[in-house]
Write a protein that holds these residues in place. Structure first.
Motif, PDB file in Angstrom:
ATOM      1  N   MET A   1      15.115 -34.522   8.936  1.00  0.00           N
ATOM      2  CA  MET A   1      14.369 -33.425   8.414  1.00  0.00           C
ATOM      3  C   MET A   1      15.198 -32.179   8.677  1.00  0.00           C
ATOM      4  SD  MET A   1      11.353 -31.267   9.605  1.00  0.00           S
ATOM      5  CE  MET A   1      12.535 -30.399  10.399  1.00  0.00           C
ATOM      6  N   PRO A   2      15.546 -31.345   7.896  1.00  0.00           N
ATOM      7  CA  PRO A   2      14.838 -30.779   6.769  1.00  0.00           C
ATOM      8  C   PRO A   2      15.065 -31.542   5.446  1.00  0.00           C
ATOM      9  CG  PRO A   2      16.737 -29.425   7.282  1.00  0.00           C
ATOM     10  CD  PRO A   2      16.680 -30.520   8.295  1.00  0.00           C
ATOM     11  N   LEU A   3      14.209 -31.213   4.486  1.00  0.00           N
ATOM     12  CA  LEU A   3      14.370 -31.685   3.118  1.00  0.00           C
ATOM     13  C   LEU A   3      15.017 -30.542   2.347  1.00  0.00           C
ATOM     14  CD1 LEU A   3      13.828 -33.514   0.669  1.00  0.00           C
ATOM     15  CD2 LEU A   3      11.539 -32.502   0.550  1.00  0.00           C
ATOM     16  N   VAL A   4      16.107 -30.850   1.630  1.00  0.00           N
ATOM     17  CA  VAL A   4      16.869 -29.815   0.942  1.00  0.00           C
ATOM     18  C   VAL A   4      16.928 -30.138  -0.550  1.00  0.00           C
ATOM     19  CG1 VAL A   4      19.118 -28.673   0.762  1.00  0.00           C
ATOM     20  CG2 VAL A   4      18.266 -29.404   3.007  1.00  0.00           C
ATOM     21  N   ARG A   5      16.533 -29.177  -1.346  1.00  0.00           N
ATOM     22  CA  ARG A   5      16.670 -29.286  -2.806  1.00  0.00           C
ATOM     23  C   ARG A   5      17.805 -28.367  -3.225  1.00  0.00           C
ATOM     24  NH1 ARG A   5      12.729 -31.536  -6.032  1.00  0.00           N
ATOM     25  NH2 ARG A   5      13.873 -30.404  -7.622  1.00  0.00           N
ATOM     26  N   ILE A   6      18.733 -28.907  -3.996  1.00  0.00           N
ATOM     27  CA  ILE A   6      19.869 -28.135  -4.493  1.00  0.00           C
ATOM     28  C   ILE A   6      19.807 -28.167  -6.013  1.00  0.00           C
ATOM     29  CG2 ILE A   6      22.379 -27.923  -4.550  1.00  0.00           C
ATOM     30  CD1 ILE A   6      22.397 -29.503  -1.857  1.00  0.00           C
ATOM     31  N   ASP A   7      19.636 -27.005  -6.620  1.00  0.00           N
ATOM     32  CA  ASP A   7      19.561 -26.904  -8.079  1.00  0.00           C
ATOM     33  C   ASP A   7      20.772 -26.132  -8.580  1.00  0.00           C
ATOM     34  OD1 ASP A   7      16.708 -27.867  -9.005  1.00  0.00           O
ATOM     35  OD2 ASP A   7      16.419 -26.793  -7.117  1.00  0.00           O
ATOM     36  N   LEU A   8      21.388 -26.679  -9.645  1.00  0.00           N
ATOM     37  CA  LEU A   8      22.568 -26.043 -10.205  1.00  0.00           C
ATOM     38  C   LEU A   8      22.626 -26.251 -11.702  1.00  0.00           C
ATOM     39  CD1 LEU A   8      23.771 -28.982  -9.011  1.00  0.00           C
ATOM     40  CD2 LEU A   8      25.109 -27.403  -7.703  1.00  0.00           C
ATOM     41  N   ILE A   9      23.511 -25.516 -12.334  1.00  0.00           N
ATOM     42  CA  ILE A   9      23.705 -25.631 -13.769  1.00  0.00           C
ATOM     43  C   ILE A   9      24.584 -26.843 -14.050  1.00  0.00           C
ATOM     44  CG2 ILE A   9      24.679 -24.481 -15.801  1.00  0.00           C
ATOM     45  CD1 ILE A   9      23.811 -21.808 -14.452  1.00  0.00           C
ATOM     46  N   ARG A  10      24.157 -27.630 -15.014  1.00  0.00           N
ATOM     47  CA  ARG A  10      24.846 -28.861 -15.402  1.00  0.00           C
ATOM     48  C   ARG A  10      26.313 -28.596 -15.754  1.00  0.00           C
ATOM     49  NH1 ARG A  10      21.881 -32.763 -16.545  1.00  0.00           N
ATOM     50  NH2 ARG A  10      20.179 -31.500 -17.370  1.00  0.00           N
TER      51      ARG A  10
ATOM     52  N   VAL B   1      19.598 -33.358  -5.369  1.00  0.00           N
ATOM     53  CA  VAL B   1      20.480 -32.509  -6.165  1.00  0.00           C
ATOM     54  C   VAL B   1      20.060 -32.661  -7.628  1.00  0.00           C
ATOM     55  CG1 VAL B   1      22.857 -32.032  -6.838  1.00  0.00           C
ATOM     56  CG2 VAL B   1      22.355 -32.846  -4.513  1.00  0.00           C
ATOM     57  N   THR B   2      19.738 -31.536  -8.255  1.00  0.00           N
ATOM     58  CA  THR B   2      19.264 -31.555  -9.633  1.00  0.00           C
ATOM     59  C   THR B   2      20.100 -30.599 -10.470  1.00  0.00           C
ATOM     60  OG1 THR B   2      17.019 -31.929  -8.805  1.00  0.00           O
ATOM     61  CG2 THR B   2      17.237 -31.287 -11.109  1.00  0.00           C
TER      62      THR B   2
ATOM     63  N   ARG C   1      28.312 -20.827 -11.840  1.00  0.00           N
ATOM     64  CA  ARG C   1      28.564 -21.552 -10.580  1.00  0.00           C
ATOM     65  C   ARG C   1      27.378 -21.436  -9.619  1.00  0.00           C
ATOM     66  NH1 ARG C   1      32.251 -24.993 -10.208  1.00  0.00           N
ATOM     67  NH2 ARG C   1      32.827 -24.459  -8.106  1.00  0.00           N
ATOM     68  N   LEU C   2      26.299 -20.822 -10.063  1.00  0.00           N
ATOM     69  CA  LEU C   2      25.103 -20.600  -9.262  1.00  0.00           C
ATOM     70  C   LEU C   2      24.637 -21.880  -8.584  1.00  0.00           C
ATOM     71  CD1 LEU C   2      22.608 -18.798  -8.515  1.00  0.00           C
ATOM     72  CD2 LEU C   2      21.565 -19.656 -10.624  1.00  0.00           C
ATOM     73  N   VAL C   3      24.287 -21.755  -7.295  1.00  0.00           N
ATOM     74  CA  VAL C   3      23.686 -22.840  -6.522  1.00  0.00           C
ATOM     75  C   VAL C   3      22.425 -22.273  -5.876  1.00  0.00           C
ATOM     76  CG1 VAL C   3      23.979 -24.427  -4.583  1.00  0.00           C
ATOM     77  CG2 VAL C   3      25.937 -23.889  -6.047  1.00  0.00           C
ATOM     78  N   MET C   4      21.282 -22.893  -6.183  1.00  0.00           N
ATOM     79  CA  MET C   4      20.009 -22.469  -5.599  1.00  0.00           C
ATOM     80  C   MET C   4      19.563 -23.556  -4.633  1.00  0.00           C
ATOM     81  SD  MET C   4      18.172 -20.822  -8.946  1.00  0.00           S
ATOM     82  CE  MET C   4      17.094 -19.702  -8.059  1.00  0.00           C
TER      83      MET C   4
END
Length: 134
Positions: A1-10, A43-44, A65-68
């Motif tokens: 734990m922690p749970l990490v969500r990583i959203d980025l542009i394809r 990772v999405t 290159r944005l990473v959220m």
């Protein structure tokens, strides 16, 4: 734990995606002192027109290159520790060609009763796992 969500542009290669996930995890291990195998990441990738991330009025531009990054973790970390997490993630991503303007991080906190790691059980609440920081 922690749970990490990583959203980025394809559009990134699989090895780039893994490098971003690895860098994020390395920062959390270093700053939060979590075990190396305490790794839960999603990772999405999104089409560019499905991500809107302006600058909140800070006067800079973001790139493709944005990473959220959203970090879900247990409550109890200080403001200073959270700020250290933000800096460490940005520093880990910089060598991957991701500038500071393209690193967006948010931390969400909740309690030990809010986690189940499997089998429909609340392992922290049941005493099967030690509660971090206690």
């Amino acid at each position: 734990m922690p749970l990490v969500r990583i959203d980025l542009i394809r559009g990134r290669r699989p090895d780039e995606l893994r490098a971003i996930a690895d860098a994020t995890h390395r920062a959390l291990v270093d700053v939060l002192n979590i075990p190396e195998r305490d790794r839960f990441q999603i990772v999405t990738e999104h089409d560019a027109d499905h991500v809107i991330a302006l600058d909140a009025g800070l006067g800079f531009d973001r790139s493709d290159r944005l990473v959220m990054i959203q970090i879900f973790t247990q409550e109890g970390r200080t403001t200073e520790v959270k700020q250290h997490v933000f800096r460490a993630i940005a520093e880990q991503l910089e060598p991957l060609g991701i500038g500071g303007e393209d690193v967006f991080v948010s931390i969400f906190e909740n309690g030990s009763q809010d986690w189940s790691f499997g089998f429909g059980r609340a392992q922290y609440t049941e005493g099967l796992l030690p509660v971090p920081g206690r």
